[in-house]
Write a protein that holds these residues in place. Structure first.
Motif, PDB file in Angstrom:
ATOM      1  N   THR A 186       0.812  -1.226   0.000  1.00 39.42           N
ATOM      2  CA  THR A 186       0.000   0.000   0.000  1.00 39.42           C
ATOM      3  C   THR A 186       0.843   1.274   0.000  1.00 39.42           C
ATOM      4  O   THR A 186       0.316   2.368   0.191  1.00 39.42           O
ATOM      5  N   LYS A 187       2.141   1.130  -0.239  1.00 38.03           N
ATOM      6  CA  LYS A 187       3.057   2.279  -0.192  1.00 38.03           C
ATOM      7  C   LYS A 187       2.658   3.374  -1.187  1.00 38.03           C
ATOM      8  O   LYS A 187       2.692   4.561  -0.868  1.00 38.03           O
ATOM      9  N   GLU A 188       2.277   2.967  -2.391  1.00 38.58           N
ATOM     10  CA  GLU A 188       1.890   3.958  -3.405  1.00 38.58           C
ATOM     11  C   GLU A 188       0.589   4.664  -3.041  1.00 38.58           C
ATOM     12  O   GLU A 188       0.393   5.838  -3.382  1.00 38.58           O
ATOM     13  N   LEU A 189      -0.299   3.959  -2.346  1.00 41.51           N
ATOM     14  CA  LEU A 189      -1.573   4.553  -1.958  1.00 41.51           C
ATOM     15  C   LEU A 189      -1.412   5.496  -0.768  1.00 41.51           C
ATOM     16  O   LEU A 189      -2.166   6.461  -0.620  1.00 41.51           O
TER      17      LEU A 189
ATOM     18  N   PHE B  47       7.299   3.586   8.199  1.00 41.79           N
ATOM     19  CA  PHE B  47       7.397   2.287   8.870  1.00 41.79           C
ATOM     20  C   PHE B  47       8.795   1.725   8.679  1.00 41.79           C
ATOM     21  O   PHE B  47       9.522   2.105   7.763  1.00 41.79           O
ATOM     22  N   ARG B  48       9.174   0.815   9.577  1.00 42.94           N
ATOM     23  CA  ARG B  48      10.471   0.147   9.472  1.00 42.94           C
ATOM     24  C   ARG B  48      10.427  -1.196  10.181  1.00 42.94           C
ATOM     25  O   ARG B  48       9.591  -1.431  11.057  1.00 42.94           O
TER      26      ARG B  48
ATOM     27  N   GLU C 244      -7.657  -4.143  -6.202  1.00 45.32           N
ATOM     28  CA  GLU C 244      -7.116  -4.145  -7.564  1.00 45.32           C
ATOM     29  C   GLU C 244      -5.626  -4.455  -7.562  1.00 45.32           C
ATOM     30  O   GLU C 244      -5.137  -5.229  -8.398  1.00 45.32           O
ATOM     31  N   LYS C 245      -4.885  -3.880  -6.610  1.00 45.71           N
ATOM     32  CA  LYS C 245      -3.431  -4.121  -6.546  1.00 45.71           C
ATOM     33  C   LYS C 245      -3.110  -5.586  -6.244  1.00 45.71           C
ATOM     34  O   LYS C 245      -2.132  -6.135  -6.740  1.00 45.71           O
TER      35      LYS C 245
ATOM     36  N   LYS D   3      -7.052   5.537   6.898  1.00 52.90           N
ATOM     37  CA  LYS D   3      -5.733   4.915   6.775  1.00 52.90           C
ATOM     38  C   LYS D   3      -5.805   3.497   7.329  1.00 52.90           C
ATOM     39  O   LYS D   3      -6.432   3.265   8.370  1.00 52.90           O
ATOM     40  N   PRO D   4      -5.164   2.544   6.652  1.00 54.52           N
ATOM     41  CA  PRO D   4      -5.257   1.153   7.095  1.00 54.52           C
ATOM     42  C   PRO D   4      -4.326   0.850   8.262  1.00 54.52           C
ATOM     43  O   PRO D   4      -3.190   1.335   8.308  1.00 54.52           O
ATOM     44  N   ILE D   5      -4.816   0.064   9.202  1.00 51.48           N
ATOM     45  CA  ILE D   5      -3.955  -0.506  10.244  1.00 51.48           C
ATOM     46  C   ILE D   5      -3.473  -1.873   9.767  1.00 51.48           C
ATOM     47  O   ILE D   5      -2.280  -2.121   9.681  1.00 51.48           O
TER      48      ILE D   5
END
Length: 387
Positions: A96-99, A105-106, A240-241, A262-264
């Protein structure tokens, strides 16, 4: 097709399987939990063959534990990789980085937690197992005091798990920015056409800014009406991704004051654990989420809300936050607890020596009587514990 595994299957899910003659995979684990030869059992080999020869098979699992069977038996399909995209929190953040390009995060190994200097990290942040379940090992860090407390708890002895390594693995953690806003849990699925179908939306309420427990989830007409369309819009590009079709999921998000979602995390191939949220839709809204997924049906919310008004339906997890060791407890007084609540629909009792909870309840509360839920949210439950 239904894939059953430990630790729990509800009577409601079992009745659903039987009434609909749904195929149920005859695994050793399922057979040990269900003693009913009248069910539509299908052998593991037949199930495997049937699934492999279907580009978008319909599979529902009641438990994270069942994912091990998928990983071991369905390597020729896209399911294992799709599941890992969501089950592994690091993979999910990459997906989901592009979204969500600005989300920080790390990765960190458990062994490195004791020596990590948080001066270079933006506060607050959340640390949790990359493969986790049931809020085990999850900490919200607002300051150094929180961090020192987390360091004391985050070690192998404390994080030994009753769950398989595909479900709960404490060797690798993820540190990610704290997401502001109200938290919600969603049961949904992507249907045969890849369209999002919402089955339930629950407000996950917390007692404080550092609370990470699963004590109370509530749903109502106002919650569904307000958030259904925004959540559908939010989930569509994720589906879709990952190319999701005939895919059930249990989603956790936060929604801020501006309505930004935002997703958890997203839990694949199931609804809420321990047959909680999947069962709740029946008691709250008179439709069966398991049937709707298998049969590719959508709830008619306008029809549902003609009769289901002015009620809040909740799941109350009676986690043992009392500080009293299980060995010092003889029993939990469910009868007394029921007297303190307006309408208890379902009581499920757990073995509190094995699991970190006494049980859970499904409740119905009239609008205006939310006080009883607030009291349960803040209770240490000592009132109901008998030594």
């Amino acid at each position: 097709m239904i894939l059953i595994d430990k630790p729990y299957i509800s009577d409601f899910l079992l009745k659903t399987i039987k009434d609909n003659n749904f195929e149920i995979i005859s695994t050793k684990e399922a057979k040990s939990m269900i003693n009913d030869d009248a069910l539509n059992w299908i052998s593991e080999n037949d199930a495997k063959h049937k699934i492999i020869n279907n580009s978008n098979p319909l599979i529902y699992t009641n438990s994270e534990n069942a994912l091990t069977w998928v990983f071991n038996n369905l390597k020729e399909t896209k399911l294992p990789n799709q599941i890992r995209l969501f089950k592994d929190k690091l993979k999910f953040r990459e997906l989901t980085k592009e979204l969500f390009p600005n989300f920080l995060f790390r990765k960190i190994k458990l062994d490195d937690i004791q020596t990590l200097d948080i001066d270079d990290l933006k506060l607050p942040f959340v640390i949790k197992p990359s493969l986790g379940f049931f809020s085990i090992g999850v900490h919200i860090i607002h300051n150094k005091s929180d961090w020192y407390a987390a360091q004391k708890e985050l070690n192998y002895d404390n994080l030994k798990s009753i769950y398989p390594k595909d479900v709960m693995d404490a060797s690798t953690f993820i540190i990610e920015e704290f997401i502001e806003g109200e938290e919600f849990a969603i049961d949904a699925y992507f249907n045969a056409s890849g369209e999002v179908v919402i089955l339930n939306i629950m407000h996950h309420v917390f007692s404080s800014s550092t609370d990470v427990s699963d004590r109370i989830y509530s749903t109502s007409q106002s919650i569904i009406r307000k958030y259904k369309e925004p959540i559908e819009t939010f989930l569509k590009p994720i589906g879709e991704k990952a190319d999701l079709k005939n895919f059930p999921l249990h989603v956790e998000v936060r929604i801020d004051e501006k309505g930004v979602i935002k997703p958890i995390e997203i839990n694949p191939q199931r609804f809420g654990g321990w047959c909680t949220t999947g069962d709740l839709s029946w008691y709250a809204f008179d439709f069966n989420s398991y049937e709707y997924f298998i049969q590719n049906k959508k709830p008619n919310w306008d029809e549902i809300f003609k009769t289901k008004k002015d009620k809040i339906y909740s799941i109350i997890l009676l986690d043992n936050n009392s500080g009293i060791k299980p060995s010092e407890i003889s029993y939990f007084d469910f009868d007394m607890l029921q007297q303190d609540l307006e309408h208890v629909l379902v009581v499920r009792k757990f073995d509190f020596n094995t699991y970190p909870a006494f049980g859970l309840l499904f409740t119905e509360t009239t609008l205006g009587n939310e006080k009883e839920l607030k009291e349960m949210l803040n209770s240490d439950l000592k009132k109901y514990i008998r030594g």
